[in-house]
Design a protein around this motif. Structure first.
Motif, PDB file in Angstrom:
ATOM      1  N   HIS A 115       0.852  -1.187   0.000  1.00 58.47           N
ATOM      2  CA  HIS A 115       0.000   0.000   0.000  1.00 58.47           C
ATOM      3  C   HIS A 115       0.888   1.237   0.000  1.00 58.47           C
ATOM      4  CE1 HIS A 115      -3.237   2.792   0.808  1.00 58.47           C
ATOM      5  NE2 HIS A 115      -4.113   1.788   0.715  1.00 58.47           N
ATOM      6  N   ALA A 116       0.552   2.200  -0.848  1.00 60.75           N
ATOM      7  CA  ALA A 116       1.392   3.384  -1.021  1.00 60.75           C
ATOM      8  C   ALA A 116       1.475   4.240   0.229  1.00 60.75           C
ATOM      9  CB  ALA A 116       0.869   4.223  -2.192  1.00 60.75           C
ATOM     10  N   LYS A 117       0.491   4.169   1.117  1.00 57.32           N
ATOM     11  CA  LYS A 117       0.495   5.020   2.293  1.00 57.32           C
ATOM     12  C   LYS A 117       1.354   4.461   3.430  1.00 57.32           C
ATOM     13  CE  LYS A 117      -4.046   7.116   1.494  1.00 57.32           C
ATOM     14  NZ  LYS A 117      -5.400   7.356   2.045  1.00 57.32           N
ATOM     15  N   GLU A 118       1.861   3.249   3.286  1.00 56.89           N
ATOM     16  CA  GLU A 118       2.690   2.653   4.334  1.00 56.89           C
ATOM     17  C   GLU A 118       4.118   3.167   4.213  1.00 56.89           C
ATOM     18  OE1 GLU A 118       4.474   0.611   7.173  1.00 56.89           O
ATOM     19  OE2 GLU A 118       5.072  -0.016   5.168  1.00 56.89           O
ATOM     20  N   GLU A 119       4.808   3.361   5.346  1.00 57.08           N
ATOM     21  CA  GLU A 119       6.119   3.994   5.357  1.00 57.08           C
ATOM     22  C   GLU A 119       7.156   3.206   4.556  1.00 57.08           C
ATOM     23  OE1 GLU A 119       7.104   6.899   6.460  1.00 57.08           O
ATOM     24  OE2 GLU A 119       5.041   7.376   7.011  1.00 57.08           O
ATOM     25  N   PHE A 120       7.123   1.874   4.651  1.00 56.63           N
ATOM     26  CA  PHE A 120       8.088   1.075   3.901  1.00 56.63           C
ATOM     27  C   PHE A 120       7.918   1.293   2.400  1.00 56.63           C
ATOM     28  CE2 PHE A 120       8.771  -2.883   1.493  1.00 56.63           C
ATOM     29  CZ  PHE A 120      10.143  -3.026   1.672  1.00 56.63           C
ATOM     30  N   THR A 121       6.660   1.356   1.949  1.00 56.84           N
ATOM     31  CA  THR A 121       6.405   1.570   0.528  1.00 56.84           C
ATOM     32  C   THR A 121       6.884   2.947   0.088  1.00 56.84           C
ATOM     33  OG1 THR A 121       4.421   0.215   0.843  1.00 56.84           O
ATOM     34  CG2 THR A 121       4.629   1.373  -1.250  1.00 56.84           C
ATOM     35  N   ARG A 122       6.719   3.952   0.941  1.00 56.45           N
ATOM     36  CA  ARG A 122       7.186   5.302   0.607  1.00 56.45           C
ATOM     37  C   ARG A 122       8.705   5.308   0.401  1.00 56.45           C
ATOM     38  NH1 ARG A 122       3.937   9.867   2.003  1.00 56.45           N
ATOM     39  NH2 ARG A 122       1.839   9.263   2.660  1.00 56.45           N
ATOM     40  N   LEU A 123       9.430   4.621   1.294  1.00 58.85           N
ATOM     41  CA  LEU A 123      10.882   4.544   1.123  1.00 58.85           C
ATOM     42  C   LEU A 123      11.249   3.819  -0.171  1.00 58.85           C
ATOM     43  CD1 LEU A 123      12.476   3.741   4.618  1.00 58.85           C
ATOM     44  CD2 LEU A 123      12.579   5.853   3.305  1.00 58.85           C
ATOM     45  N   LEU A 124      10.508   2.751  -0.470  1.00 58.41           N
ATOM     46  CA  LEU A 124      10.777   1.988  -1.695  1.00 58.41           C
ATOM     47  C   LEU A 124      10.561   2.843  -2.940  1.00 58.41           C
ATOM     48  CD1 LEU A 124      11.265  -0.652  -3.263  1.00 58.41           C
ATOM     49  CD2 LEU A 124       8.848  -1.193  -2.936  1.00 58.41           C
ATOM     50  N   THR A 168       8.151   6.061 -16.314  1.00 59.18           N
ATOM     51  CA  THR A 168       9.365   5.246 -16.191  1.00 59.18           C
ATOM     52  C   THR A 168       9.444   4.585 -14.823  1.00 59.18           C
ATOM     53  OG1 THR A 168      10.551   6.709 -17.715  1.00 59.18           O
ATOM     54  CG2 THR A 168      11.881   5.293 -16.298  1.00 59.18           C
ATOM     55  N   VAL A 169       9.226   5.382 -13.786  1.00 61.67           N
ATOM     56  CA  VAL A 169       9.314   4.839 -12.425  1.00 61.67           C
ATOM     57  C   VAL A 169       8.204   3.828 -12.176  1.00 61.67           C
ATOM     58  CG1 VAL A 169       9.333   5.433  -9.978  1.00 61.67           C
ATOM     59  CG2 VAL A 169      10.364   6.985 -11.632  1.00 61.67           C
ATOM     60  N   LEU A 221      -0.251   3.818  -6.189  1.00 61.27           N
ATOM     61  CA  LEU A 221       1.097   4.171  -6.618  1.00 61.27           C
ATOM     62  C   LEU A 221       1.144   5.544  -7.296  1.00 61.27           C
ATOM     63  CD1 LEU A 221       4.074   3.599  -7.188  1.00 61.27           C
ATOM     64  CD2 LEU A 221       3.360   2.257  -9.184  1.00 61.27           C
ATOM     65  N   ARG A 222       0.174   5.814  -8.172  1.00 58.97           N
ATOM     66  CA  ARG A 222       0.215   7.049  -8.941  1.00 58.97           C
ATOM     67  C   ARG A 222       0.164   8.281  -8.029  1.00 58.97           C
ATOM     68  NH1 ARG A 222      -0.530   7.778 -14.320  1.00 58.97           N
ATOM     69  NH2 ARG A 222      -1.287   5.632 -14.523  1.00 58.97           N
ATOM     70  N   SER A 223      -0.687   8.233  -7.002  1.00 56.38           N
ATOM     71  CA  SER A 223      -0.825   9.397  -6.116  1.00 56.38           C
ATOM     72  C   SER A 223       0.443   9.641  -5.319  1.00 56.38           C
ATOM     73  CB  SER A 223      -2.016   9.205  -5.181  1.00 56.38           C
ATOM     74  OG  SER A 223      -1.833   8.052  -4.369  1.00 56.38           O
ATOM     75  N   ILE A 224       1.049   8.571  -4.778  1.00 60.97           N
ATOM     76  CA  ILE A 224       2.264   8.756  -3.998  1.00 60.97           C
ATOM     77  C   ILE A 224       3.420   9.180  -4.898  1.00 60.97           C
ATOM     78  CG2 ILE A 224       2.996   6.331  -4.173  1.00 60.97           C
ATOM     79  CD1 ILE A 224       3.472   8.677  -1.168  1.00 60.97           C
ATOM     80  N   LEU A 225       3.392   8.754  -6.149  1.00 60.15           N
ATOM     81  CA  LEU A 225       4.456   9.137  -7.069  1.00 60.15           C
ATOM     82  C   LEU A 225       4.377  10.626  -7.405  1.00 60.15           C
ATOM     83  CD1 LEU A 225       6.801   7.720  -8.390  1.00 60.15           C
ATOM     84  CD2 LEU A 225       5.377   7.264 -10.371  1.00 60.15           C
ATOM     85  N   ASP A 232       7.766  16.729  -4.398  1.00 60.17           N
ATOM     86  CA  ASP A 232       8.652  16.950  -3.266  1.00 60.17           C
ATOM     87  C   ASP A 232      10.102  17.032  -3.720  1.00 60.17           C
ATOM     88  OD1 ASP A 232       9.090  17.124  -0.364  1.00 60.17           O
ATOM     89  OD2 ASP A 232      10.096  15.208  -0.626  1.00 60.17           O
ATOM     90  N   SER A 233      10.469  16.235  -4.746  1.00 59.47           N
ATOM     91  CA  SER A 233      11.848  16.255  -5.228  1.00 59.47           C
ATOM     92  C   SER A 233      12.180  17.568  -5.923  1.00 59.47           C
ATOM     93  CB  SER A 233      12.079  15.074  -6.186  1.00 59.47           C
ATOM     94  OG  SER A 233      11.283  15.223  -7.353  1.00 59.47           O
ATOM     95  N   ARG A 234      11.180  18.222  -6.528  1.00 58.06           N
ATOM     96  CA  ARG A 234      11.423  19.503  -7.191  1.00 58.06           C
ATOM     97  C   ARG A 234      11.778  20.597  -6.190  1.00 58.06           C
ATOM     98  NH1 ARG A 234       6.541  18.173 -10.086  1.00 58.06           N
ATOM     99  NH2 ARG A 234       7.037  17.270 -12.126  1.00 58.06           N
TER     100      ARG A 234
END
Length: 345
Positions: free
Chosen positions: A277-286, A301-302, A315-319, A325-327
């Motif tokens: 699940h995208a909202k879980e912390e491990f998935t965010r790090l991944l 690509t990602v 996935l799309r929303s967290i991406l 955030d990277s910008r």
């Protein structure tokens, strides 16, 4: 000589002086038993006679009880000597002799009176030529012998581990990088493996292998799933279909033997993807890690790279969040700004 005639003669004898360092009486008696077994083995090896049966005598009930026990239940001093005695004798060969009839004491308790060729030191105790059924017999009692202090102390440690959430793994909140988290989890596995090898007296491995990394990733995935889909996993384990509000209501999923939830593929098992699940912390790090590996490239690509290994819900929303955030972070160059054929610097 008549074949029915029995005779007893001294073949060899040996005595040792007690060490200057204080040592307990049971340990001295055990040392004497070791000395006797070594001496008997030497006689068997050097004698031209065929020896069919051997008996070993001791007036220490403590030593006899040790010999009949498992050497591993005692401390090193006693255990090592019991193991040596066990290698050349059997517990059935050991018998008890009263202290008054113990001939071996004549070598350590001063010069005996009337010490001549007919003394028991040369002919053995008086009962030795009698029928074995009449030999001194140890009186066994139902009550066990009192502790001698040589027993190995076994400590029972009860460890409560939450196998559902895998709480022995490092906490995700303490890490900002996916690789650091995985290597920390792999280090925990390596430490447990090394501790087990040390207990079994085997070679201890001190390097993290690719197998440790793979297992650490699987355990982290399992913990992430148990946090995000606890109720759904219980429903699937019970053989029921997830409810309509569940993200798995329209997905074909299955649990493998290790308890990891996979997207069920009808092609081949190797194409089964673990569900996150995208909202879980491990998935965010991944997702952060994959986004950085591909130089913060475009979403497609990602997403393609992640979908080859995982099925991430949302996935799309967290991406989109990670990309925006990277910008905002200074010093990060876009994928299109990299020199052709070179690395972004």
């Amino acid at each position: 000589m008549n074949n029915n005639t029995k005779t007893a003669r001294l073949v060899t004898g040996k005595a040792k002086v007690a060490p200057l360092k204080p040592i307990s009486i049971p340990r001295l008696e055990l040392q004497a038993a070791v000395l006797g077994s070594r001496l008997a083995e030497s006689v068997k090896r050097e004698s031209d006679y065929k020896i069919t049966k051997s008996y070993y005598w001791s007036d220490s009930k403590t030593v006899l009880a040790w010999i009949r026990s498992d050497p591993r239940t005692f401390k090193s001093f006693v255990a090592h000597r019991l193991a040596e005695i066990e290698s050349t004798t059997t517990p059935a060969d050991w018998r008890w002799v009263p202290s008054a009839d113990n001939v071996a004491d004549d070598a350590t308790k001063g010069i005996p009176v009337n010490f001549s060729s007919t003394h028991r030191w040369f002919t053995g105790p008086s009962f030795i030529l009698d029928d074995p059924a009449t030999w001194p017999c140890e009186k066994r009692t139902a009550a066990p012998l009192p502790p001698s202090g040589e027993e190995r102390i076994i400590k029972q440690v009860h460890v409560c581990v939450d196998h559902v959430n895998n709480d022995y793994l490092p906490k995700v909140e303490r890490f900002s990088k996916y690789k650091r988290l995985v290597r920390a989890a792999a280090t925990v596995l390596l430490s447990a493996e090394a501790f087990k090898a040390k207990l079994l007296k085997r070679k201890v491995n001190t390097e993290i292998s690719p197998d440790h990394i793979r297992l650490a990733e699987l355990l982290l995935i399992k913990r992430s799933q148990n946090i995000s889909f606890a109720d759904d996993i219980k429903t699937i384990e019970a053989g029921q279909r997830p409810p309509k509000r569940s993200p798995f209501h329209k997905l074909a999923v299955k649990l493998d033997r290790s308890g990891i939830l996979y997207l069920d593929s009808r092609v081949k098992e190797e194409y089964n993807l673990p569900v996150l699940h995208a909202k879980e912390e491990f998935t965010r790090l991944l997702v952060h890690h994959t986004h950085a590996v591909f130089n913060h490239g475009n979403h497609q690509t990602v997403m393609n790279e992640l979908r080859q290994r995982y099925h991430i819900i949302g996935l799309r929303s967290i991406l989109r969040y990670i990309s925006s955030d990277s910008r905002k972070q200074p010093g990060i160059k876009r994928f299109g700004a990299c020199a052709r054929g070179g690395d972004c610097k």
